[in-house]
Write a protein that holds these residues in place. Structure first.
Motif, PDB file in Angstrom:
ATOM      1  N   VAL A  64       0.844  -1.204   0.000  1.00 29.66           N
ATOM      2  CA  VAL A  64       0.000   0.000   0.000  1.00 29.66           C
ATOM      3  C   VAL A  64       0.874   1.246   0.000  1.00 29.66           C
ATOM      4  CG1 VAL A  64      -1.655   1.344   1.354  1.00 29.66           C
ATOM      5  CG2 VAL A  64      -1.974  -1.124   1.090  1.00 29.66           C
ATOM      6  N   GLY A  65       1.893   1.260   0.867  1.00 32.74           N
ATOM      7  CA  GLY A  65       2.790   2.411   0.913  1.00 32.74           C
ATOM      8  C   GLY A  65       3.547   2.601  -0.381  1.00 32.74           C
ATOM      9  N   GLY A  66       4.032   1.497  -0.968  1.00 33.35           N
ATOM     10  CA  GLY A  66       4.784   1.595  -2.217  1.00 33.35           C
ATOM     11  C   GLY A  66       3.947   2.141  -3.353  1.00 33.35           C
ATOM     12  N   GLN A  67       2.721   1.631  -3.489  1.00 35.35           N
ATOM     13  CA  GLN A  67       1.862   2.125  -4.569  1.00 35.35           C
ATOM     14  C   GLN A  67       1.477   3.580  -4.356  1.00 35.35           C
ATOM     15  OE1 GLN A  67      -1.434  -0.627  -4.916  1.00 35.35           O
ATOM     16  NE2 GLN A  67      -0.254  -1.993  -6.247  1.00 35.35           N
ATOM     17  N   ALA A  68       1.230   3.965  -3.092  1.00 34.92           N
ATOM     18  CA  ALA A  68       0.893   5.365  -2.814  1.00 34.92           C
ATOM     19  C   ALA A  68       2.089   6.278  -3.084  1.00 34.92           C
ATOM     20  CB  ALA A  68       0.428   5.512  -1.366  1.00 34.92           C
ATOM     21  N   MET A  69       3.293   5.806  -2.800  1.00 38.44           N
ATOM     22  CA  MET A  69       4.487   6.612  -3.106  1.00 38.44           C
ATOM     23  C   MET A  69       4.604   6.893  -4.596  1.00 38.44           C
ATOM     24  SD  MET A  69       7.383   4.772  -0.743  1.00 38.44           S
ATOM     25  CE  MET A  69       6.961   4.263   0.929  1.00 38.44           C
ATOM     26  N   LEU A  70       4.336   5.878  -5.404  1.00 38.06           N
ATOM     27  CA  LEU A  70       4.443   6.048  -6.851  1.00 38.06           C
ATOM     28  C   LEU A  70       3.396   7.021  -7.384  1.00 38.06           C
ATOM     29  CD1 LEU A  70       5.089   2.330  -7.921  1.00 38.06           C
ATOM     30  CD2 LEU A  70       6.764   4.159  -7.578  1.00 38.06           C
ATOM     31  N   GLU A  71       2.248   7.078  -6.719  1.00 37.44           N
ATOM     32  CA  GLU A  71       1.161   7.946  -7.187  1.00 37.44           C
ATOM     33  C   GLU A  71       1.194   9.342  -6.571  1.00 37.44           C
ATOM     34  OE1 GLU A  71      -1.241   7.458  -9.406  1.00 37.44           O
ATOM     35  OE2 GLU A  71      -0.599   5.435  -9.955  1.00 37.44           O
ATOM     36  N   TYR A  72       1.513   9.401  -5.259  1.00 39.46           N
ATOM     37  CA  TYR A  72       1.314  10.667  -4.535  1.00 39.46           C
ATOM     38  C   TYR A  72       2.564  11.194  -3.834  1.00 39.46           C
ATOM     39  CZ  TYR A  72      -3.472   9.066  -5.195  1.00 39.46           C
ATOM     40  OH  TYR A  72      -4.647   8.603  -5.739  1.00 39.46           O
ATOM     41  N   LEU A 132       6.514  10.454  -1.604  1.00 37.98           N
ATOM     42  CA  LEU A 132       7.150   9.644  -0.561  1.00 37.98           C
ATOM     43  C   LEU A 132       6.382   9.648   0.754  1.00 37.98           C
ATOM     44  CD1 LEU A 132       9.567   8.004   0.513  1.00 37.98           C
ATOM     45  CD2 LEU A 132      10.700  10.189   1.009  1.00 37.98           C
ATOM     46  N   TRP A 133       6.147  10.829   1.311  1.00 35.25           N
ATOM     47  CA  TRP A 133       5.590  10.885   2.670  1.00 35.25           C
ATOM     48  C   TRP A 133       4.132  10.463   2.705  1.00 35.25           C
ATOM     49  CZ3 TRP A 133       8.709  10.642   6.472  1.00 35.25           C
ATOM     50  CH2 TRP A 133       9.998  11.156   6.343  1.00 35.25           C
ATOM     51  N   THR A 134       3.401  10.757   1.631  1.00 40.81           N
ATOM     52  CA  THR A 134       2.018  10.261   1.563  1.00 40.81           C
ATOM     53  C   THR A 134       2.011   8.737   1.540  1.00 40.81           C
ATOM     54  OG1 THR A 134       1.304  12.238   0.360  1.00 40.81           O
ATOM     55  CG2 THR A 134      -0.107  10.287   0.218  1.00 40.81           C
ATOM     56  N   GLY A 135       2.961   8.164   0.808  1.00 42.32           N
ATOM     57  CA  GLY A 135       3.051   6.715   0.760  1.00 42.32           C
ATOM     58  C   GLY A 135       3.400   6.113   2.111  1.00 42.32           C
ATOM     59  N   ILE A 136       4.369   6.708   2.807  1.00 42.55           N
ATOM     60  CA  ILE A 136       4.761   6.194   4.122  1.00 42.55           C
ATOM     61  C   ILE A 136       3.573   6.242   5.084  1.00 42.55           C
ATOM     62  CG2 ILE A 136       6.174   6.683   6.155  1.00 42.55           C
ATOM     63  CD1 ILE A 136       8.397   7.563   4.251  1.00 42.55           C
ATOM     64  N   LEU A 137       2.889   7.374   5.124  1.00 44.48           N
ATOM     65  CA  LEU A 137       1.733   7.508   6.021  1.00 44.48           C
ATOM     66  C   LEU A 137       0.617   6.547   5.639  1.00 44.48           C
ATOM     67  CD1 LEU A 137       1.596  11.399   6.433  1.00 44.48           C
ATOM     68  CD2 LEU A 137       2.383   9.712   8.109  1.00 44.48           C
ATOM     69  N   SER A 138       0.412   6.337   4.356  1.00 42.40           N
ATOM     70  CA  SER A 138      -0.634   5.419   3.904  1.00 42.40           C
ATOM     71  C   SER A 138      -0.349   3.990   4.346  1.00 42.40           C
ATOM     72  CB  SER A 138      -0.767   5.476   2.379  1.00 42.40           C
ATOM     73  OG  SER A 138      -1.147   6.763   1.939  1.00 42.40           O
ATOM     74  N   GLY A 139       0.920   3.565   4.202  1.00 38.12           N
ATOM     75  CA  GLY A 139       1.281   2.215   4.611  1.00 38.12           C
ATOM     76  C   GLY A 139       1.123   2.001   6.105  1.00 38.12           C
ATOM     77  N   VAL A 140       1.594   2.955   6.901  1.00 39.27           N
ATOM     78  CA  VAL A 140       1.488   2.836   8.361  1.00 39.27           C
ATOM     79  C   VAL A 140       0.028   2.890   8.800  1.00 39.27           C
ATOM     80  CG1 VAL A 140       2.083   3.932  10.560  1.00 39.27           C
ATOM     81  CG2 VAL A 140       3.791   3.771   8.742  1.00 39.27           C
ATOM     82  N   VAL A 164       6.078  -4.474  -5.941  1.00 38.18           N
ATOM     83  CA  VAL A 164       6.005  -3.059  -6.315  1.00 38.18           C
ATOM     84  C   VAL A 164       7.429  -2.532  -6.435  1.00 38.18           C
ATOM     85  CG1 VAL A 164       5.168  -0.766  -5.662  1.00 38.18           C
ATOM     86  CG2 VAL A 164       3.816  -2.813  -5.088  1.00 38.18           C
ATOM     87  N   PHE A 165       7.847  -2.222  -7.662  1.00 36.30           N
ATOM     88  CA  PHE A 165       9.209  -1.759  -7.921  1.00 36.30           C
ATOM     89  C   PHE A 165       9.216  -0.245  -8.152  1.00 36.30           C
ATOM     90  CE2 PHE A 165       9.257  -6.203  -9.343  1.00 36.30           C
ATOM     91  CZ  PHE A 165      10.369  -6.674  -8.663  1.00 36.30           C
ATOM     92  N   GLY A 166      10.421   0.295  -8.279  1.00 35.77           N
ATOM     93  CA  GLY A 166      10.591   1.702  -8.618  1.00 35.77           C
ATOM     94  C   GLY A 166      10.271   2.661  -7.497  1.00 35.77           C
ATOM     95  N   LEU A 167      10.478   2.248  -6.255  1.00 32.56           N
ATOM     96  CA  LEU A 167      10.171   3.114  -5.115  1.00 32.56           C
ATOM     97  C   LEU A 167      11.107   4.323  -5.097  1.00 32.56           C
ATOM     98  CD1 LEU A 167       9.591   0.406  -2.349  1.00 32.56           C
ATOM     99  CD2 LEU A 167       7.932   1.446  -3.911  1.00 32.56           C
ATOM    100  N   PRO A 168      10.663   5.454  -4.552  1.00 39.08           N
ATOM    101  CA  PRO A 168      11.481   6.675  -4.577  1.00 39.08           C
ATOM    102  C   PRO A 168      12.827   6.484  -3.889  1.00 39.08           C
ATOM    103  CG  PRO A 168       9.225   7.178  -3.932  1.00 39.08           C
ATOM    104  CD  PRO A 168       9.339   5.697  -3.947  1.00 39.08           C
ATOM    105  N   GLU A 169      13.823   7.145  -4.394  1.00 39.58           N
ATOM    106  CA  GLU A 169      15.165   7.058  -3.816  1.00 39.58           C
ATOM    107  C   GLU A 169      15.195   7.565  -2.384  1.00 39.58           C
ATOM    108  OE1 GLU A 169      19.220   6.189  -3.606  1.00 39.58           O
ATOM    109  OE2 GLU A 169      17.708   5.615  -5.109  1.00 39.58           O
ATOM    110  N   GLY A 170      14.341   8.548  -2.082  1.00 34.18           N
ATOM    111  CA  GLY A 170      14.292   9.100  -0.729  1.00 34.18           C
ATOM    112  C   GLY A 170      13.870   8.102   0.328  1.00 34.18           C
ATOM    113  N   LEU A 171      13.246   7.013  -0.070  1.00 34.44           N
ATOM    114  CA  LEU A 171      12.820   6.006   0.889  1.00 34.44           C
ATOM    115  C   LEU A 171      14.009   5.370   1.594  1.00 34.44           C
ATOM    116  CD1 LEU A 171      10.392   4.436   2.070  1.00 34.44           C
ATOM    117  CD2 LEU A 171      10.671   2.795   0.200  1.00 34.44           C
ATOM    118  N   ARG A 172      15.171   5.406   0.964  1.00 30.42           N
ATOM    119  CA  ARG A 172      16.368   4.831   1.592  1.00 30.42           C
ATOM    120  C   ARG A 172      16.657   5.466   2.941  1.00 30.42           C
ATOM    121  NH1 ARG A 172      20.141   2.035  -0.921  1.00 30.42           N
ATOM    122  NH2 ARG A 172      21.777   3.157   0.215  1.00 30.42           N
TER     123      ARG A 172
END
Length: 354
Positions: A96-104, A106-114, A159-167
């Protein structure tokens, strides 16, 4: 009139009593710490690769992710339950977090996953605490449901291609320490504050120590039981995002066996199955011990099957050792009481008066 120091009133006796109280209070932590030191010494001597900087860095990242999950598991154990859906919940958070990151972003994806993982924990809490479903049945059903749901969401693909900032939340470094370690220490500090300095922490221990007595005392048992499971789910989500950052993908099976590992380390660290007892210091040490053991066994070339057998044996062994710990604590307390009684009697005897 000057009196001599009677038995039990001198400095050596005071230090002895303090030492015995410390040993009684931290018996579990002392045992786990001794085993940890012994394991490190053995593996470092037998396997030169074990003590290298790269391996230590790798172990610290493994330790950090497992610690976050084990802390969440500790909340459910304290209230008398457990959660075997945490690994599947980590997979859900990563997808869920990975797909949200690709669409919206980094931080929206992290919050969505949590948030998604926290909702799963909330549902588990309602099933267990409000509807009185067995923790095993409720979380086993949730595990199966989440596995299907996550694969449905991802189409059975990673889910591939996650943002580099996720590191920065799992794979990079924050100055001298890995970012995963930094996050785990923040989680540990906040969890310690909750358990030791807030009302929810007091209620968690109370509920696990005696649900009926807590109800009679006016503790909102259902509400705080749900809160414990929600916190467990939320921290599973945090760990899922951390693991996704480390491996750079989101997938349903991102954390195999983490449900067993989290329970094993929490119980090894003194969290009682049945609730009401345990400290986070023991959990920290137990996670480190299991990380060292599994890493050392892996470097030694032993199979994953053997390691799974080992984890299962650790869970059973920790449960079997608990009654022995309690019996030893009772014997030590009785000995201290007997010694204190003799000391008082000796201090009042005529031979000690001048």
């Amino acid at each position: 009139m000057t009196g001599t120091a009677g038995p039990g009133t001198g400095e050596p006796q005071t230090l002895g009593r303090r030492a015995s109280r410390f040993i009684t209070r931290f018996a579990v932590e002392s045992q786990v710490a001794f085993a940890l030191i012994a394991a490190i010494a053995i593996f470092a001597a037998a396997l030169p690769v074990f003590a290298t900087d790269s391996n230590v860095q790798n172990m610290s990242r493994v330790w950090a992710v497992l610690l976050v999950v084990a802390i969440g598991q500790s909340f459910t154990l304290l209230v008398g339950g457990f959660d075997i859906s945490v690994a599947a919940n980590m997979g859900l958070a990563s997808v869920v977090g990975g797909q949200a990151m690709l669409e919206y972003g980094l931080w929206t994806g992290i919050l969505s996953g949590v948030l998604a993982a926290a909702v799963v924990g909330l549902v588990n809490g309602i099933l267990v605490s409000y509807l009185n479903v067995s923790p095993f049945i409720a979380t086993l059903g949730m595990l199966t449901f989440l596995t299907g749901l996550t694969n449905q969401i991802s189409g059975g693909q990673s889910v591939f291609g996650l943002p580099e900032g996720l590191r920065q939340v799992g794979a990079a470094d924050w100055g001298p320490i890995p970012s995963a370690v930094g996050i785990s220490l923040i989680v540990l500090g906040l969890a310690w504050l909750v358990l030791n300095r807030t009302r929810p922490g007091l209620y968690f221990y109370s509920i696990g120590g005696g649900r009926a007595a807590s109800l009679l005392a006016g503790v909102p048992v259902v509400r705080y039981g749900i809160l414990a499971y929600t916190l467990c789910g939320m921290l599973a989500g945090v760990a899922g995002i951390m693991l996704a950052a480390r491996v750079s993908v989101g997938q349903a099976n991102i954390a195999p066996s983490f449900e067993l590992l989290s329970i094993a380390t929490a119980v090894m660290g003194g969290m009682r199955i049945g609730g009401g007892a345990g400290r986070l210091t023991g959990v920290v040490l137990a996670v480190a011990l299991l990380t060292v053991l599994t890493t050392g066994l892996d470097i030694a070339g032993l199979s994953q099957f053997f390691q799974q057998m080992f984890v299962g044996a650790v869970i059973v062994g920790a449960v079997l050792v608990e009654p022995l710990r309690n019996a030893g604590a009772r014997r030590l307390a009785a000995f201290r009481a007997l010694t204190r009684g003799r000391s008082r009697a000796g201090g009042l005897s005529p031979s000690n008066e001048h």
